[in-house]
Design an enzyme around this catalytic site. Sequence first.
Site, mmCIF file in Angstrom:
data_model
loop_
_atom_site.group_PDB
_atom_site.id
_atom_site.type_symbol
_atom_site.label_atom_id
_atom_site.label_comp_id
_atom_site.label_asym_id
_atom_site.label_seq_id
_atom_site.Cartn_x
_atom_site.Cartn_y
_atom_site.Cartn_z
ATOM 1 N N TYR A 31 -0.251 -9.820 10.447
ATOM 2 C CA TYR A 31 1.549 -9.441 9.765
ATOM 3 C C TYR A 31 1.591 -7.998 10.314
ATOM 4 C CZ TYR A 31 -2.032 -6.901 6.948
ATOM 5 O OH TYR A 31 -3.502 -6.277 7.261
ATOM 6 N N GLY A 77 -3.279 -0.487 18.189
ATOM 7 C CA GLY A 77 -4.313 -1.152 18.341
ATOM 8 C C GLY A 77 -5.837 -0.939 18.053
ATOM 9 N N ARG A 144 -6.447 -11.124 8.221
ATOM 10 C CA ARG A 144 -7.152 -10.210 9.086
ATOM 11 C C ARG A 144 -7.808 -11.316 10.048
ATOM 12 N NH1 ARG A 144 -4.639 -4.763 8.953
ATOM 13 N NH2 ARG A 144 -7.583 -3.699 9.840
ATOM 14 N N CYS A 282 8.795 7.765 16.081
ATOM 15 C CA CYS A 282 7.877 7.373 15.141
ATOM 16 C C CYS A 282 7.335 6.269 15.597
ATOM 17 C CB CYS A 282 8.399 7.377 14.395
ATOM 18 S SG CYS A 282 7.632 6.602 12.852
ATOM 19 N N ASP A 283 5.775 5.954 15.237
ATOM 20 C CA ASP A 283 4.778 4.895 15.387
ATOM 21 C C ASP A 283 5.769 3.727 14.883
ATOM 22 O OD1 ASP A 283 2.579 3.724 15.392
ATOM 23 O OD2 ASP A 283 2.565 3.466 13.638
ATOM 24 N N CYS A 324 21.599 5.328 -3.219
ATOM 25 C CA CYS A 324 20.842 6.150 -3.297
ATOM 26 C C CYS A 324 21.308 7.585 -3.694
ATOM 27 C CB CYS A 324 19.599 6.097 -1.588
ATOM 28 S SG CYS A 324 19.206 4.307 -1.253
ATOM 29 N N CYS A 333 11.535 9.590 -4.337
ATOM 30 C CA CYS A 333 11.519 7.926 -2.599
ATOM 31 C C CYS A 333 11.956 8.677 -1.932
ATOM 32 C CB CYS A 333 11.588 6.883 -3.735
ATOM 33 S SG CYS A 333 13.502 6.909 -3.374
ATOM 34 N N CYS A 337 10.559 4.999 3.666
ATOM 35 C CA CYS A 337 10.275 4.970 4.940
ATOM 36 C C CYS A 337 12.055 4.106 6.213
ATOM 37 C CB CYS A 337 9.899 4.041 6.108
ATOM 38 S SG CYS A 337 9.126 4.120 7.341
ATOM 39 N N CYS A 356 13.604 -1.129 -2.856
ATOM 40 C CA CYS A 356 13.942 -0.373 -3.848
ATOM 41 C C CYS A 356 13.634 -0.731 -5.324
ATOM 42 C CB CYS A 356 15.141 -0.064 -3.668
ATOM 43 S SG CYS A 356 16.308 0.640 -5.463
#
Length: 399
Positions: A31, A77, A144, A282-283, A324, A333, A337, A356
């Site tokens: 993922y 990474g 993983r 942003c990451d 929203c 909330c 993101c 949501c």
Amino acid sequence: MNNTTYATPFAKPLYVMLKPIGAACNLRCKYCYYLEKKELYPDDKRYVMSDELLEKFIKDYLESQTMPQVLFTWHGGEALMRNISFYKKALELQKKYGRGRQIDNSIQTNGTLLTDDWCRFFKDNNFLVGISIDGPQHCHDKYRKGVNNEPSFYKVMKGLSLLKKHGVEYNAMGVVNDYNVDYPLEFYNFFKSIDCRFIQFSPIVERINGEPASWNVPAAGWGDFLIAIFNEWVRNDVGQFYIQYFDSTLANWVGADPGVCTLAKYCGHAGVMEFNGDVYSCDHFVYPKYKLGNIKTHTLTEMMYSPQQMRFGQDKYDKLPRQCKECDVLFACHGECPKNRIIKTKDGEEGLNYLCEGYYKFYKHVAPYMDFMKKELDNKRPPANIMQYLKENRIDAMI
């Protein structure tokens, strides 16, 4: 909103996560959203940050700070694919340019490369180590795995035992997916069994060719997952085990900083720098559209306070759909993101958060508990009093 509100997202200190090894990793978690970032740099397969660039970043980052305490966050990474000497060099440079300020370091790892030497280094230099574990073995090993599809659970647990052996401060990050979402209490009790006191959950939401990935956590299931763990926590563990989602929810309930960008009204104060000096908003937005520049030609202050980044942070609220903005739990909330806003509202408007349904179910469930804990805080009493209240009144549910 007009430009005078642009300072709002930057109430927090400027923060830039560093990726000294880029997307390089010794695992191949199915993922993982970051492995694809290698394609951004097809001409540089080493993904190694130079000492010169490291020094430039540390000097610039420290000069950009306005607070006496500064946090450096090292990520990947797999950040431990850079050797200890790299991080020793970083500490020397922090001391050189720090001008006596308190400097803290945190590093995120999958745990498989931890050794006694690494753990001694972290302990001696007060690193906070974030270790990624997706719960008990059958949950963790579902996705993983290593480059040859081998499971990683036992390697991670060995690494965790080394952190404990050397007394290294650590917390856990558990990704919630379509599989382990069905085992909420087993998931939570696993972290309790290893005495992990600080726990973060990260729901996986990704798209493959424009469609939701098969391993995404189901929206309704996400709500059920949070509720099941919350019910256990609120009766037995408040003040003993710290779960980021619950702490942040209570913070929003009392009108305080939630401490996590996904649940804040605005974002944009936290960028990321790649191994070659490229800085992104942003990451989760390491895409060409969100590139702010390169530290070789622009300062971090210039990039992170640029109109482009200001707009990125403001858009978290401004681009919420009407559904929203009219929601009775928006304060809790804030649309979560922006990367997860990939579905349409019931009226067909773009930009609704994929999760949501789950969040709404969770916030409606916890509302009376949060109201009680807010009242305790307002009266300068510990919110953990809720456990005694529930016990004395033999209350199974406050709804």
